[in-house]
Design a protein around this motif. Structure first.
Motif, short mmCIF file in Angstrom:
data_model
loop_
_atom_site.label_atom_id
_atom_site.label_comp_id
_atom_site.label_asym_id
_atom_site.label_seq_id
_atom_site.Cartn_x
_atom_site.Cartn_y
_atom_site.Cartn_z
N LYS A 1 97.94 22.98 -41.30
CA LYS A 1 97.81 23.31 -42.71
C LYS A 1 96.52 24.09 -42.92
O LYS A 1 95.43 23.57 -42.67
CB LYS A 1 97.80 22.04 -43.57
CG LYS A 1 99.14 21.32 -43.60
CD LYS A 1 99.10 20.13 -44.54
CE LYS A 1 100.46 19.45 -44.61
NZ LYS A 1 100.45 18.29 -45.54
N ILE A 2 96.66 25.32 -43.34
CA ILE A 2 95.50 26.17 -43.58
C ILE A 2 95.74 26.99 -44.84
O ILE A 2 96.87 27.09 -45.33
CB ILE A 2 95.23 27.14 -42.39
CG1 ILE A 2 96.46 28.03 -42.13
CG2 ILE A 2 94.86 26.38 -41.14
CD1 ILE A 2 96.22 29.09 -41.06
N ASP A 3 94.67 27.56 -45.36
CA ASP A 3 94.79 28.48 -46.49
C ASP A 3 95.11 29.86 -45.92
O ASP A 3 94.22 30.60 -45.49
CB ASP A 3 93.47 28.50 -47.28
CG ASP A 3 93.56 29.32 -48.56
OD1 ASP A 3 94.38 30.25 -48.61
OD2 ASP A 3 92.79 29.04 -49.49
N ALA A 4 96.39 30.20 -45.89
CA ALA A 4 96.84 31.43 -45.23
C ALA A 4 96.21 32.67 -45.84
O ALA A 4 95.81 33.59 -45.11
CB ALA A 4 98.36 31.53 -45.28
N LYS A 5 96.09 32.70 -47.15
CA LYS A 5 95.51 33.88 -47.78
C LYS A 5 94.04 34.02 -47.40
O LYS A 5 93.56 35.13 -47.14
CB LYS A 5 95.66 33.81 -49.29
CG LYS A 5 95.16 35.07 -49.99
CD LYS A 5 95.41 35.02 -51.49
CE LYS A 5 94.93 36.31 -52.16
NZ LYS A 5 95.16 36.30 -53.62
N GLN A 6 93.33 32.90 -47.36
CA GLN A 6 91.92 32.95 -46.99
C GLN A 6 91.76 33.44 -45.55
O GLN A 6 90.85 34.23 -45.25
CB GLN A 6 91.30 31.55 -47.14
CG GLN A 6 89.78 31.51 -47.10
CD GLN A 6 89.16 32.00 -48.40
OE1 GLN A 6 89.86 32.37 -49.33
NE2 GLN A 6 87.84 32.04 -48.43
N VAL A 7 92.61 32.97 -44.66
CA VAL A 7 92.55 33.41 -43.27
C VAL A 7 92.89 34.90 -43.17
O VAL A 7 92.26 35.64 -42.41
CB VAL A 7 93.51 32.58 -42.39
CG1 VAL A 7 93.59 33.14 -40.98
CG2 VAL A 7 93.08 31.12 -42.36
N ALA A 8 93.89 35.33 -43.94
CA ALA A 8 94.26 36.75 -43.95
C ALA A 8 93.10 37.61 -44.43
O ALA A 8 92.79 38.65 -43.84
CB ALA A 8 95.48 36.98 -44.84
N LEU A 9 92.42 37.16 -45.48
CA LEU A 9 91.26 37.89 -45.99
C LEU A 9 90.14 37.96 -44.95
O LEU A 9 89.49 38.99 -44.78
CB LEU A 9 90.74 37.23 -47.27
CG LEU A 9 91.59 37.43 -48.52
CD1 LEU A 9 91.10 36.51 -49.64
CD2 LEU A 9 91.55 38.88 -48.99
N GLY A 10 89.94 36.84 -44.25
CA GLY A 10 88.91 36.81 -43.22
C GLY A 10 89.23 37.76 -42.08
O GLY A 10 88.35 38.47 -41.57
N PHE A 11 90.50 37.80 -41.69
CA PHE A 11 90.91 38.70 -40.61
C PHE A 11 90.71 40.16 -41.02
O PHE A 11 90.20 40.97 -40.25
CB PHE A 11 92.37 38.48 -40.23
CG PHE A 11 92.91 39.53 -39.31
CD1 PHE A 11 92.60 39.51 -37.96
CD2 PHE A 11 93.68 40.58 -39.79
CE1 PHE A 11 93.05 40.50 -37.10
CE2 PHE A 11 94.15 41.58 -38.95
CZ PHE A 11 93.83 41.54 -37.60
N ILE A 12 91.12 40.50 -42.24
CA ILE A 12 91.00 41.88 -42.70
C ILE A 12 89.53 42.29 -42.77
O ILE A 12 89.16 43.40 -42.35
CB ILE A 12 91.69 42.05 -44.07
CG1 ILE A 12 93.21 41.92 -43.89
CG2 ILE A 12 91.34 43.40 -44.69
CD1 ILE A 12 93.98 41.85 -45.19
N ALA A 13 88.69 41.39 -43.28
CA ALA A 13 87.25 41.70 -43.35
C ALA A 13 86.66 41.90 -41.96
O ALA A 13 85.88 42.83 -41.73
CB ALA A 13 86.52 40.56 -44.07
N LEU A 14 87.04 41.04 -41.02
CA LEU A 14 86.53 41.15 -39.66
C LEU A 14 87.03 42.42 -38.98
O LEU A 14 86.23 43.18 -38.39
CB LEU A 14 86.96 39.92 -38.84
CG LEU A 14 86.61 39.92 -37.36
CD1 LEU A 14 85.10 40.01 -37.16
CD2 LEU A 14 87.18 38.67 -36.67
#
Length: 211
Positions: free
Chosen positions: A163-176
């Motif tokens: 269980k994770i915050d998928a949108k938050q992870v997606a945002l982190g990936f895009i920023a990285l």
């Protein structure tokens, strides 16, 4: 077997709509080449027309002003890179997690991370600070990008049973990945594409509790 000339003839645009689309795309690609070589400030109607092998009048027929050309160039470039990454991932056989981890591989692959793509993107990114039309187009493109990555992260998380915050992870990936793309575009003697892929994959693996 048809000779090259007849094969080329078959590919030529024939209808009015095809001709318009071909000419418009040629102008946009000319704009991207000019942006990559000269930046936004050095890109003019003359440089775009020269790169496109077209008359100055043709540019005015398809675009109202330079701002509209910049927006079309950004949309075309973003779409080209997105299609390259999506096509590469969609063609591979694998799980949702494997496909997610393949995104940075394709993003920094030679076919996607070309000198033209990265230098043109660098110029257009800078333009988003000063050009409201380009900034608005960029915002919409990134909204769509976030949605796609959100779906991919969500599918991988469900597959892994976490269980994770998928949108938050997606945002982190895009920023990285954007930061690494920018860094490689400016300082390719400090960072390699392989390192960029490793950093992105390490981030995704940690978020999915794979390490």
């Amino acid at each position: 077997m048809p000779n090259p000339s007849s094969a080329d003839a078959e590919k030529r645009p024939r209808t009015h709509a095809e001709i318009n689309e071909y000419r418009r795309r040629t102008l946009i690609e000319g704009a991207l080449r000019s942006l990559a070589e000269r930046g936004v400030a050095g890109t003019t109607v003359a440089t775009i027309s020269k790169e496109a092998g077209a008359s100055r009048g043709l540019l005015g027929h398809y675009f109202a002003n330079k701002d509209d050309v910049m927006v079309a160039a950004l949309q075309h470039l973003f779409g080209r890179i997105s299609e390259s990454v999506r096509g590469s991932v969609d063609r591979m056989e694998g799980t949702a997690t494997e496909k997610l981890l393949a995104v940075p591989v394709s993003l920094f692959a030679g076919a996607t991370f070309t000198e033209l793509n990265r230098t043109a993107f660098l110029a257009l990114w800078h333009e988003t600070r000063f050009n409201e039309k380009v900034r608005k187009a960029n915002r919409q493109l990134y909204r769509d990008y976030i949605i796609r990555m959100d779906h991919m992260v969500r599918a991988a998380a469900q597959e892994q049973g976490v269980k994770i915050d998928a949108k938050q992870v997606a945002l982190g990936f895009i920023a990285l990945s954007d930061g690494l793309w920018l860094g490689l575009s400016i300082h390719d003697d400090v960072l390699t594409g392989e390192q960029a892929v490793d950093l992105c994959q390490d981030y995704l693996r940690r978020e999915l509790r794979l390490v």
